[in-house]
Design a protein around this motif. Sequence first.
Motif, short mmCIF file in Angstrom:
data_model
loop_
_atom_site.label_atom_id
_atom_site.label_comp_id
_atom_site.label_asym_id
_atom_site.label_seq_id
_atom_site.Cartn_x
_atom_site.Cartn_y
_atom_site.Cartn_z
N GLY A 1 -0.13 -4.79 -47.65
CA GLY A 1 -0.72 -5.94 -47.80
C GLY A 1 0.31 -7.36 -47.80
O GLY A 1 1.34 -7.49 -47.42
N ALA A 2 -0.36 -8.44 -48.26
CA ALA A 2 0.25 -9.60 -48.32
C ALA A 2 0.13 -10.34 -49.68
O ALA A 2 -0.82 -10.19 -50.35
CB ALA A 2 -0.57 -10.61 -47.36
N PRO A 3 1.10 -11.11 -49.93
CA PRO A 3 1.31 -11.68 -51.16
C PRO A 3 -0.10 -12.53 -51.55
O PRO A 3 -0.41 -13.17 -50.86
CB PRO A 3 2.32 -12.52 -51.36
CG PRO A 3 3.29 -11.92 -50.50
CD PRO A 3 2.38 -11.41 -49.30
N GLY A 4 -0.60 -12.20 -52.70
CA GLY A 4 -1.90 -12.90 -52.93
C GLY A 4 -3.04 -12.46 -52.53
O GLY A 4 -4.14 -12.72 -52.90
N ALA B 1 1.68 -5.37 -58.20
CA ALA B 1 0.37 -6.19 -58.19
C ALA B 1 -0.03 -6.49 -59.78
O ALA B 1 0.57 -5.64 -60.64
CB ALA B 1 -0.76 -5.57 -57.60
N THR B 2 -0.70 -7.58 -59.85
CA THR B 2 -1.14 -7.93 -61.06
C THR B 2 -2.39 -8.41 -61.01
O THR B 2 -3.01 -9.07 -60.17
CB THR B 2 -0.31 -9.09 -61.89
OG1 THR B 2 -0.09 -10.02 -61.11
CG2 THR B 2 1.16 -8.41 -62.38
N GLU C 1 -0.72 -4.73 -64.94
CA GLU C 1 0.56 -5.03 -64.12
C GLU C 1 1.08 -3.53 -63.64
O GLU C 1 1.50 -2.74 -64.18
CB GLU C 1 1.80 -5.18 -65.17
CG GLU C 1 1.46 -6.76 -65.85
CD GLU C 1 2.66 -7.27 -66.83
OE1 GLU C 1 3.26 -6.24 -66.99
OE2 GLU C 1 2.51 -8.21 -67.49
N TRP C 2 0.78 -3.47 -62.38
CA TRP C 2 1.10 -2.37 -61.44
C TRP C 2 2.40 -2.44 -60.77
O TRP C 2 2.65 -3.35 -59.84
CB TRP C 2 -0.18 -1.92 -60.49
CG TRP C 2 -0.23 -0.80 -59.79
CD1 TRP C 2 0.39 0.37 -59.87
CD2 TRP C 2 -1.08 -0.69 -58.83
NE1 TRP C 2 0.26 1.37 -59.35
CE2 TRP C 2 -0.86 0.79 -58.61
CE3 TRP C 2 -2.20 -1.25 -57.96
CZ2 TRP C 2 -1.65 1.43 -57.30
CZ3 TRP C 2 -3.07 -0.71 -57.00
CH2 TRP C 2 -2.50 0.70 -56.61
N VAL D 1 5.42 -7.81 -51.91
CA VAL D 1 4.91 -6.62 -51.28
C VAL D 1 5.10 -6.46 -49.80
O VAL D 1 5.60 -7.58 -49.44
CB VAL D 1 3.20 -6.79 -51.59
CG1 VAL D 1 2.74 -7.84 -50.62
CG2 VAL D 1 2.26 -5.64 -51.22
N LEU D 2 5.27 -5.39 -49.60
CA LEU D 2 5.68 -5.22 -48.26
C LEU D 2 4.36 -5.23 -47.10
O LEU D 2 3.14 -4.96 -47.65
CB LEU D 2 6.29 -3.78 -47.83
CG LEU D 2 7.49 -3.32 -48.61
CD1 LEU D 2 7.89 -1.79 -48.24
CD2 LEU D 2 8.37 -4.40 -47.99
N PRO D 3 4.61 -5.80 -45.99
CA PRO D 3 3.39 -5.87 -45.09
C PRO D 3 2.71 -4.66 -44.77
O PRO D 3 1.66 -4.57 -44.40
CB PRO D 3 3.97 -6.32 -43.66
CG PRO D 3 5.22 -7.00 -44.14
CD PRO D 3 5.92 -6.05 -45.40
N ALA D 4 3.28 -3.42 -45.21
CA ALA D 4 2.62 -2.06 -45.04
C ALA D 4 1.31 -2.07 -45.81
O ALA D 4 0.37 -1.31 -45.24
CB ALA D 4 3.70 -1.01 -45.35
#
Length: 755
Positions: free
Chosen positions: A643-646, A604-605, A581-582, A638-641
Amino acid sequence: MRISLALLAAVPGLVNLASAAEAEGGFQLEEVVVTATKHAEPLLNVPIAVTAITAQDILSKGITQYADILSSVPGVYYEDAGPGDTTIRIRGISPGGGGTPPTVATYFGEIPMSAQGGGNLGQHATPRFVDIDRVEVLRGPQGTVFGANALAGAVRVIPAAPDLKDYQFNVGTRGFATAHSDDMSYHVEGMVNLPLVEDQFALRLVGYKDDIAGYIDNKTPAQAPSDYSFYVGALTGGAVNVPPGTLMTPATGALNKKDINSTDTTGGRLSAAWQVNDRLRLDLMVATQDAEMDGESSVTPGSYEIVRSSDYFANGYTSEDLDLGGLTIRYDWDNVSLISATSQTKLTMARLNDAAELLPPAAWLFQEKREAEAFTQEIRLQSRGEGAFRWTVGAFYLDQETDGRQHIRDLGCEQTPTCLPLLFTNGAQNYPLDLTFHLFEKQKAVFVDTSYEFAPRWTLGLGARYLEEDIGVKLGSTGILAPPPGASNGGEDSASKFNPAASVTFKPTDDLTLYVQAAEGFRSGVANQALPQSCRDQAAQMGLTLQAVTEPDTIRNYELGFKSRLGDGRVNLNVAAYRLEWKDIPGSVLFDCAFSNLVNAGDATGEGVEFELVGRLSESWKVNLAASYNDLTYDDNVLPAIGAPGDRVVGSPAKNYSAGLEYGFDLSERWAGWARADWAYVGSLRSELSSLPIESYDTVNVRFGLVQESVSIELFGRNITDEQGITRIEPLPFGGDYVLIRPREVGIEVRYRYK
């Protein structure tokens, strides 16, 4: 996962072969002792995922540096763009935007080597593996014992210590040819061990030098002068226009430079050991290494060539100069040891490369340099012996400063009467940017690590580290790309962190260890430059909170594993499964004002599994297998800066596999021989710098040797299939070029040992 399952399916057969070897009188594997917990103990007993690369592994596999081994360790990915430009990633944890500290702590003996973040240079020094006792790769956060920046793990290179009894003298040399290169490479090294006072005082001196051939050619056609006057109107939105012919880049001749990425390395080390009496011992080490690559390491996709017109004026380079000094004092009572470890480190990284892609008609060079100096002091008190209760308590202090400079030089200003910088500054300067920065960090920490056998074969481990730190940056900049008036010159802040760890270990037999572990890792925040008001307004519209120093990011790691000796000690099998778990991942946000800031950009996980097997199938045959899989993805926040979720976290492959097979034989009473083959597979990933996909690749190395008591002769081939493996894709503003692994190399190595 098919290969991983196939490897696991092969284990019973390997164990049966090993058991058959026992019936035939085969040999057991040598027990490996590590200091991953700062206690010396068998690898089998350590409740952490650790890969130990022994001195014998280093010799038999021909390991000379990080690049030769790390990407074949389960869960590890190594990005090598030459000296001064390297990054280690463990379990998919990537450093993040430019200027962030490393996520993996690196050590040379007791000396921390991880450089403080700043600029865009590499994060790890790259010492050659000469006269090394072993390398330990600790996977998962190591915040309790190793502190900040061991967020994803730690890599410890442990040099051979002075021998207080025996005179020793070793020399070696190797030469090899590299595919796509017109030059030969060579390496020479030597070691002498001098027990000046037997059993009391000894010196160990190590020296080495190598000249590694390049394989990239700069093929740039001649270019006529270029008029970029019209770009001023585009840059200023039509506010400023200049007549055609005002701004010109100089003409350049054709270039056909061969092997521009050759690398020269020189290094040495002096170690002294003084056993004052039965209780007191002092170990002093001083080491230095200078490495420089003559050009850049990137190539045009699909080739071993590059087009770089700036080499017409100045050759590109990357370099790394490392100086280390360390003093360890140990005093032993009957049941307790007191250890003091003091170190002073200086790491200088620099590079010069083409920056014309920032403004294609202009002729720009980008120069960067970073010089980091760090002083550390650790004092720890720890138990001795094999009692039911083992413990370590300690304190740690760090004082680190980094000075850096980023400079963009306009060659047009030197070759023509007018140029873009002069137009905007009325002759005050002839460069687009000159940025200086001073980073500073002071850290104090206390830590404790304990284990208690609370019932037969059951052990509870508890640990914690508390630290406080001050971190900041001071900036100065001029040039047309510099921040406008009113922007601040930096920021600073303080932070504190508590890192806990716990484990439960069960040993149903002496040859099997089962463990469950939970641990937390921590990485220091990053000091930002303050932004102009327009940038701050845009950040507010995006819902971002800009900070002088970003919040530290943390990782929680939950791990279940087992370590075993099978086949009567002829097979070692280790398996670990984990969940990560980050939190508060740093990411760089670029604003419309053309400046960026690092922000905590989300979480992120993920889960993963790692597998390692080493077996001695008979007196003659050895085998090793390894595999890993991790699935670390961004959460919904998460921010678009970044990445994207998933999406999978960028910068590391989901899979890597490796296998090796070695056969030993006797030729005569004096001479023995051995042959070895190693295969490694690195899975596909997305580049951290450009987010573009990088295809998987695999490499095959072979080695054949003859050895007698004091002399060995070895023939070797590395990457014998000449795989063009990509490790990084440069950002599109810098051309989107590829960084590759080294092509096929074939050579011979000769060693002489006296003892």
